[in-house]
Structures are given as C-alpha cells and as structure tokens.
Motif scaffolding. Structure first.
Motif, PDB file in Angstrom:
ATOM      1  N   TYR A 149       1.916 -37.888 -15.809  1.00 34.08           N
ATOM      2  CA  TYR A 149       2.535 -39.323 -16.188  1.00 34.08           C
ATOM      3  C   TYR A 149       3.411 -39.778 -15.163  1.00 34.08           C
ATOM      4  O   TYR A 149       3.240 -40.896 -14.872  1.00 34.08           O
ATOM      5  N   SER A 150       4.215 -38.794 -14.762  1.00 32.38           N
ATOM      6  CA  SER A 150       5.215 -39.403 -13.425  1.00 32.38           C
ATOM      7  C   SER A 150       4.976 -38.618 -12.246  1.00 32.38           C
ATOM      8  O   SER A 150       4.652 -37.618 -12.246  1.00 32.38           O
ATOM      9  N   MET A 151       5.143 -39.465 -11.107  1.00 31.31           N
ATOM     10  CA  MET A 151       5.134 -38.971  -9.767  1.00 31.31           C
ATOM     11  C   MET A 151       6.480 -39.535  -9.281  1.00 31.31           C
ATOM     12  O   MET A 151       7.035 -40.512  -9.435  1.00 31.31           O
TER      13      MET A 151
ATOM     14  N   VAL B  63      15.299 -39.135  -5.898  1.00 30.40           N
ATOM     15  CA  VAL B  63      15.073 -40.399  -4.904  1.00 30.40           C
ATOM     16  C   VAL B  63      14.500 -41.584  -5.568  1.00 30.40           C
ATOM     17  O   VAL B  63      15.027 -42.717  -5.988  1.00 30.40           O
ATOM     18  N   ALA B  64      13.147 -41.345  -5.846  1.00 27.91           N
ATOM     19  CA  ALA B  64      12.406 -42.449  -6.791  1.00 27.91           C
ATOM     20  C   ALA B  64      11.197 -41.926  -7.440  1.00 27.91           C
ATOM     21  O   ALA B  64      10.956 -40.910  -7.381  1.00 27.91           O
ATOM     22  N   ARG B  65      11.115 -42.683  -8.701  1.00 32.34           N
ATOM     23  CA  ARG B  65       9.966 -41.991  -9.517  1.00 32.34           C
ATOM     24  C   ARG B  65       9.099 -43.281 -10.043  1.00 32.34           C
ATOM     25  O   ARG B  65       9.542 -44.496 -10.119  1.00 32.34           O
TER      26      ARG B  65
ATOM     27  N   CYS C  12       7.426 -34.652  -2.615  1.00 33.20           N
ATOM     28  CA  CYS C  12       6.610 -35.264  -3.628  1.00 33.20           C
ATOM     29  C   CYS C  12       6.403 -34.250  -4.947  1.00 33.20           C
ATOM     30  O   CYS C  12       6.265 -33.279  -4.724  1.00 33.20           O
ATOM     31  N   ALA C  13       6.510 -34.880  -5.884  1.00 32.72           N
ATOM     32  CA  ALA C  13       6.471 -34.006  -7.316  1.00 32.72           C
ATOM     33  C   ALA C  13       5.704 -34.816  -8.386  1.00 32.72           C
ATOM     34  O   ALA C  13       5.636 -36.174  -8.410  1.00 32.72           O
ATOM     35  N   ALA C  14       5.346 -34.018  -9.219  1.00 33.18           N
ATOM     36  CA  ALA C  14       4.333 -34.724 -10.542  1.00 33.18           C
ATOM     37  C   ALA C  14       4.753 -33.827 -11.879  1.00 33.18           C
ATOM     38  O   ALA C  14       5.047 -32.686 -11.770  1.00 33.18           O
ATOM     39  N   SER C  15       4.807 -34.713 -12.614  1.00 31.00           N
ATOM     40  CA  SER C  15       5.119 -34.295 -14.008  1.00 31.00           C
ATOM     41  C   SER C  15       4.168 -34.872 -15.214  1.00 31.00           C
ATOM     42  O   SER C  15       3.962 -35.770 -15.026  1.00 31.00           O
TER      43      SER C  15
ATOM     44  N   SER D 134      11.667 -30.936 -14.746  1.00 32.97           N
ATOM     45  CA  SER D 134      10.548 -31.448 -15.437  1.00 32.97           C
ATOM     46  C   SER D 134       9.409 -31.591 -14.530  1.00 32.97           C
ATOM     47  O   SER D 134       8.289 -31.789 -15.032  1.00 32.97           O
ATOM     48  N   TYR D 135       9.607 -31.584 -13.448  1.00 35.66           N
ATOM     49  CA  TYR D 135       8.619 -31.759 -12.271  1.00 35.66           C
ATOM     50  C   TYR D 135       7.934 -30.232 -11.974  1.00 35.66           C
ATOM     51  O   TYR D 135       8.634 -29.544 -11.346  1.00 35.66           O
ATOM     52  N   VAL D 136       6.623 -30.192 -12.406  1.00 35.82           N
ATOM     53  CA  VAL D 136       6.082 -28.807 -12.611  1.00 35.82           C
ATOM     54  C   VAL D 136       5.444 -28.572 -11.007  1.00 35.82           C
ATOM     55  O   VAL D 136       5.163 -27.511 -10.504  1.00 35.82           O
ATOM     56  N   TYR D 137       4.957 -29.518 -10.673  1.00 35.66           N
ATOM     57  CA  TYR D 137       4.078 -29.560  -9.444  1.00 35.66           C
ATOM     58  C   TYR D 137       4.739 -30.240  -8.157  1.00 35.66           C
ATOM     59  O   TYR D 137       5.331 -31.357  -8.094  1.00 35.66           O
TER      60      TYR D 137
END
Length: 121
Positions: free
Chosen positions: A31-33, A47-49, A95-98, A107-110
C-alpha cells in the motif's frame, strides 16, 4: 518476495540537488512506499511516503517544499527528488514498503540496503 534497491546517492554541495531511485519488485500487495533516512546521531527518520496506487504524498516538516516523492508504476520505481540540500540532509537514505497506510518505521516490513547522501558546506 518484495525486493527494494536504492541508487542515486552521492556527495554534493549545499544548495545542490540529487534524485534517489528505488527499484522495486514483488510489490503487488504493497500500500505505502516511503523514504526514511538515518544518521548515527538521530536514528531512523521519516522523510516522505506515498500511497502507491493512489499517488498521495506526505512529507516531514524538515523536507517539505524541498523534496518530492514520485513513482513510475510501469517501471515499479519510486523516486525522491531532493532540491536545495543542506548539511542536515546528510544521511543514509532507505526505501521501504508497507502493506498498510502508515508513516512509522515499524510498519514498514520491507527495506532496501540504503544509499549514502553527503552534503558538504
């Protein structure tokens, strides 16, 4: 399996710009990056999402008006355009993904491995 790979970091002078890229794969249920940054002194900082499918962007107060988060869905790539950099922006950028609509790091798993941004005065 989600994989994230950052690129585009480097050494610049204050006032200059950089664009970071995050090449992603396996993000079908994401859903979110987001972009986070980390220094030894401050820890990991948001920083930003963005919501990947709805193109809504959110920024920290520290970067609002200077940084822009965007994505190319066809290329599965997220970007962070950083303008008017200052020495306080020096950090490793991740960089992260949730799978959730979230702003907090847990909440960001990756996560990617990070790219160093250094801003000299």
């Amino acid at each position: 399996q989600v994989q994230l790979r950052e690129s585009g970091g480097g050494l610049v002078q204050a006032g200059e710009s950089l664009r970071l890229s995050c090449a992603a794969s396996g993000i079908f249920n994401i859903y979110s990056m987001a972009w986070f940054r980390q220094t030894p002194e401050s820890g990991r900082e948001f920083v930003a999402r963005m919501s990947w499918h709805y193109d809504q962007q959110y920024y920290s107060d520290a970067v609002k008006g200077r940084f822009t988060i965007s994505r190319d869905i066809a290329e599965n790539t997220m970007y962070l355009q950083m303008n008017n950099l200052n020495t306080e922006d020096t950090a490793v950028y991740y960089c992260a993904a949730s799978p959730r609509d979230a702003a907090d790091a847990p909440s960001y798993v990756y996560w990617g491995h990070g790219t160093q941004v250094t801003v000299s005065s």
